[in-house]
Design a protein around this motif. Structure first.
Motif, PDB file in Angstrom:
ATOM      1  N   GLY A  15      47.066  27.483  37.519  1.00 24.20           N
ATOM      2  CA  GLY A  15      46.611  27.459  38.902  1.00 24.20           C
ATOM      3  C   GLY A  15      45.966  28.750  39.355  1.00 24.20           C
ATOM      4  O   GLY A  15      45.376  28.801  40.444  1.00 24.20           O
ATOM      5  N   GLY A  16      46.069  29.772  38.550  1.00 22.78           N
ATOM      6  CA  GLY A  16      45.507  31.069  38.903  1.00 22.78           C
ATOM      7  C   GLY A  16      44.027  31.172  38.585  1.00 22.78           C
ATOM      8  O   GLY A  16      43.387  30.197  38.161  1.00 22.78           O
ATOM      9  N   SER A  17      43.490  32.366  38.786  1.00 20.08           N
ATOM     10  CA  SER A  17      42.059  32.616  38.603  1.00 20.08           C
ATOM     11  C   SER A  17      41.831  33.845  37.738  1.00 20.08           C
ATOM     12  O   SER A  17      42.641  34.775  37.728  1.00 20.08           O
ATOM     13  CB  SER A  17      41.384  32.829  39.956  1.00 20.08           C
ATOM     14  OG  SER A  17      41.484  31.690  40.772  1.00 20.08           O
ATOM     15  N   LEU A  18      40.734  33.818  37.040  1.00 15.19           N
ATOM     16  CA  LEU A  18      40.246  34.973  36.289  1.00 15.19           C
ATOM     17  C   LEU A  18      38.728  34.983  36.378  1.00 15.19           C
ATOM     18  O   LEU A  18      38.102  33.929  36.523  1.00 15.19           O
ATOM     19  CB  LEU A  18      40.643  34.885  34.812  1.00 15.19           C
ATOM     20  CG  LEU A  18      42.037  35.331  34.376  1.00 15.19           C
ATOM     21  CD1 LEU A  18      42.217  35.081  32.891  1.00 15.19           C
ATOM     22  CD2 LEU A  18      42.298  36.781  34.728  1.00 15.19           C
ATOM     23  N   ARG A  19      38.191  36.180  36.246  1.00 20.76           N
ATOM     24  CA  ARG A  19      36.727  36.319  36.217  1.00 20.76           C
ATOM     25  C   ARG A  19      36.345  37.058  34.950  1.00 20.76           C
ATOM     26  O   ARG A  19      36.799  38.189  34.717  1.00 20.76           O
ATOM     27  CB  ARG A  19      36.226  37.078  37.447  1.00 20.76           C
ATOM     28  CG  ARG A  19      34.704  37.207  37.507  1.00 20.76           C
ATOM     29  CD  ARG A  19      34.292  37.919  38.785  1.00 20.76           C
ATOM     30  NE  ARG A  19      32.851  38.117  38.871  1.00 20.76           N
ATOM     31  CZ  ARG A  19      31.998  37.230  39.331  1.00 20.76           C
ATOM     32  NH1 ARG A  19      32.437  36.049  39.748  1.00 20.76           N
ATOM     33  NH2 ARG A  19      30.696  37.487  39.376  1.00 20.76           N
ATOM     34  N   LEU A  20      35.518  36.418  34.143  1.00 18.96           N
ATOM     35  CA  LEU A  20      35.003  37.028  32.929  1.00 18.96           C
ATOM     36  C   LEU A  20      33.606  37.576  33.196  1.00 18.96           C
ATOM     37  O   LEU A  20      32.816  36.950  33.914  1.00 18.96           O
ATOM     38  CB  LEU A  20      34.943  36.016  31.791  1.00 18.96           C
ATOM     39  CG  LEU A  20      36.231  35.266  31.454  1.00 18.96           C
ATOM     40  CD1 LEU A  20      35.998  34.329  30.266  1.00 18.96           C
ATOM     41  CD2 LEU A  20      37.375  36.215  31.181  1.00 18.96           C
ATOM     42  N   SER A  21      33.332  38.709  32.591  1.00 17.52           N
ATOM     43  CA  SER A  21      32.001  39.303  32.718  1.00 17.52           C
ATOM     44  C   SER A  21      31.458  39.639  31.343  1.00 17.52           C
ATOM     45  O   SER A  21      32.221  39.909  30.414  1.00 17.52           O
ATOM     46  CB  SER A  21      32.065  40.576  33.561  1.00 17.52           C
ATOM     47  OG  SER A  21      32.476  40.289  34.881  1.00 17.52           O
ATOM     48  N   CYS A  22      30.150  39.613  31.240  1.00 14.58           N
ATOM     49  CA  CYS A  22      29.492  39.929  29.971  1.00 14.58           C
ATOM     50  C   CYS A  22      28.222  40.711  30.274  1.00 14.58           C
ATOM     51  O   CYS A  22      27.400  40.277  31.090  1.00 14.58           O
ATOM     52  CB  CYS A  22      29.164  38.651  29.222  1.00 14.58           C
ATOM     53  SG  CYS A  22      28.181  38.890  27.720  1.00 14.58           S
ATOM     54  N   ALA A  23      28.082  41.832  29.607  1.00 12.83           N
ATOM     55  CA  ALA A  23      26.887  42.651  29.776  1.00 12.83           C
ATOM     56  C   ALA A  23      26.133  42.701  28.455  1.00 12.83           C
ATOM     57  O   ALA A  23      26.726  42.973  27.405  1.00 12.83           O
ATOM     58  CB  ALA A  23      27.282  44.061  30.207  1.00 12.83           C
ATOM     59  N   ALA A  24      24.845  42.436  28.530  1.00 10.50           N
ATOM     60  CA  ALA A  24      23.998  42.464  27.339  1.00 10.50           C
ATOM     61  C   ALA A  24      23.162  43.729  27.344  1.00 10.50           C
ATOM     62  O   ALA A  24      22.583  44.100  28.370  1.00 10.50           O
ATOM     63  CB  ALA A  24      23.088  41.238  27.311  1.00 10.50           C
ATOM     64  N   SER A  25      23.101  44.380  26.204  1.00 11.62           N
ATOM     65  CA  SER A  25      22.245  45.549  26.053  1.00 11.62           C
ATOM     66  C   SER A  25      21.238  45.278  24.953  1.00 11.62           C
ATOM     67  O   SER A  25      21.467  44.474  24.059  1.00 11.62           O
ATOM     68  CB  SER A  25      23.092  46.776  25.714  1.00 11.62           C
ATOM     69  OG  SER A  25      23.795  46.579  24.497  1.00 11.62           O
ATOM     70  N   GLY A  65      33.811  21.859  38.689  1.00  9.66           N
ATOM     71  CA  GLY A  65      34.549  21.971  39.939  1.00  9.66           C
ATOM     72  C   GLY A  65      35.569  23.093  39.941  1.00  9.66           C
ATOM     73  O   GLY A  65      36.123  23.427  40.996  1.00  9.66           O
ATOM     74  N   ARG A  66      35.839  23.671  38.772  1.00  5.76           N
ATOM     75  CA  ARG A  66      36.823  24.757  38.699  1.00  5.76           C
ATOM     76  C   ARG A  66      36.192  26.084  38.272  1.00  5.76           C
ATOM     77  O   ARG A  66      36.616  27.150  38.713  1.00  5.76           O
ATOM     78  CB  ARG A  66      37.928  24.398  37.700  1.00  5.76           C
ATOM     79  CG  ARG A  66      38.706  23.140  38.061  1.00  5.76           C
ATOM     80  CD  ARG A  66      39.910  22.945  37.147  1.00  5.76           C
ATOM     81  NE  ARG A  66      39.521  22.766  35.749  1.00  5.76           N
ATOM     82  CZ  ARG A  66      39.925  23.545  34.759  1.00  5.76           C
ATOM     83  NH1 ARG A  66      40.718  24.580  35.005  1.00  5.76           N
ATOM     84  NH2 ARG A  66      39.531  23.297  33.505  1.00  5.76           N
ATOM     85  N   PHE A  67      35.197  26.005  37.408  1.00  8.40           N
ATOM     86  CA  PHE A  67      34.542  27.211  36.891  1.00  8.40           C
ATOM     87  C   PHE A  67      33.144  27.327  37.483  1.00  8.40           C
ATOM     88  O   PHE A  67      32.473  26.316  37.727  1.00  8.40           O
ATOM     89  CB  PHE A  67      34.414  27.145  35.372  1.00  8.40           C
ATOM     90  CG  PHE A  67      35.708  27.252  34.606  1.00  8.40           C
ATOM     91  CD1 PHE A  67      36.945  27.180  35.242  1.00  8.40           C
ATOM     92  CD2 PHE A  67      35.682  27.430  33.233  1.00  8.40           C
ATOM     93  CE1 PHE A  67      38.128  27.268  34.541  1.00  8.40           C
ATOM     94  CE2 PHE A  67      36.862  27.527  32.508  1.00  8.40           C
ATOM     95  CZ  PHE A  67      38.076  27.442  33.160  1.00  8.40           C
ATOM     96  N   THR A  68      32.717  28.558  37.666  1.00  9.89           N
ATOM     97  CA  THR A  68      31.367  28.821  38.164  1.00  9.89           C
ATOM     98  C   THR A  68      30.742  29.921  37.330  1.00  9.89           C
ATOM     99  O   THR A  68      31.324  31.009  37.185  1.00  9.89           O
ATOM    100  CB  THR A  68      31.383  29.244  39.634  1.00  9.89           C
ATOM    101  OG1 THR A  68      32.007  28.222  40.427  1.00  9.89           O
ATOM    102  CG2 THR A  68      29.959  29.460  40.141  1.00  9.89           C
ATOM    103  N   ILE A  69      29.567  29.631  36.795  1.00 12.14           N
ATOM    104  CA  ILE A  69      28.835  30.632  36.018  1.00 12.14           C
ATOM    105  C   ILE A  69      27.740  31.224  36.892  1.00 12.14           C
ATOM    106  O   ILE A  69      27.122  30.525  37.703  1.00 12.14           O
ATOM    107  CB  ILE A  69      28.244  30.013  34.726  1.00 12.14           C
ATOM    108  CG1 ILE A  69      27.681  31.100  33.813  1.00 12.14           C
ATOM    109  CG2 ILE A  69      27.201  28.942  35.042  1.00 12.14           C
ATOM    110  CD1 ILE A  69      27.296  30.597  32.432  1.00 12.14           C
TER     111      ILE A  69
END
Length: 117
Positions: A15-25, A65-69
């Motif tokens: 039920g919790g949330s996390l945010r993943l990030s990705c940086a491209a070089s 409905g749960r994840f957003t990119i």
């Protein structure tokens, strides 16, 4: 040389949330799609979500409905906001860049998401 670096994985309760990030070089030539895949133990890697430069998105049915990119093309970053996490979302999440032509894929090293009470 294109490199992808992910961050934001960790332990979260159902039920919790996390945010993943990705940086491209590095330089990326041509049109490309940015996305997130995941691989759970004993399962094949699967597409979670992807986004093209126009902002058009595609999601796996299991996360709709749960994840957003989201994507910042000027910074070459892509993020995945994950809400209402379920036990079945637990996996290693990989950032991906798919160059349309000539076809080529770049992958991040993966970030672990653990969903547990």
């Amino acid at each position: 040389q294109v490199q992808l670096v992910e961050s934001g994985g960790g332990l979260v309760q159902p039920g919790g949330s996390l945010r993943l990030s990705c940086a491209a070089s590095g330089r990326i030539f041509g049109a490309y799609v940015m996305g997130w895949y995941r691989q759970a133990p004993g399962k094949q890697r699967e597409l979670v979500a992807e986004i093209i430069s126009s902002g058009s998105t595609n999601y796996a049915d299991s996360v709709k409905g749960r994840f957003t990119i989201s994507r910042d093309s000027t910074q070459n970053t892509v993020a995945l906001q994950m809400n209402s996490l379920k036990l079945e979302d637990m996996a290693v999440y990989y950032c991906n860049i798919h160059v349309v032509f000539p076809p080529r894929d770049y992958w991040g090293q993966g970030t672990q998401v653990i969903v547990s009470s």
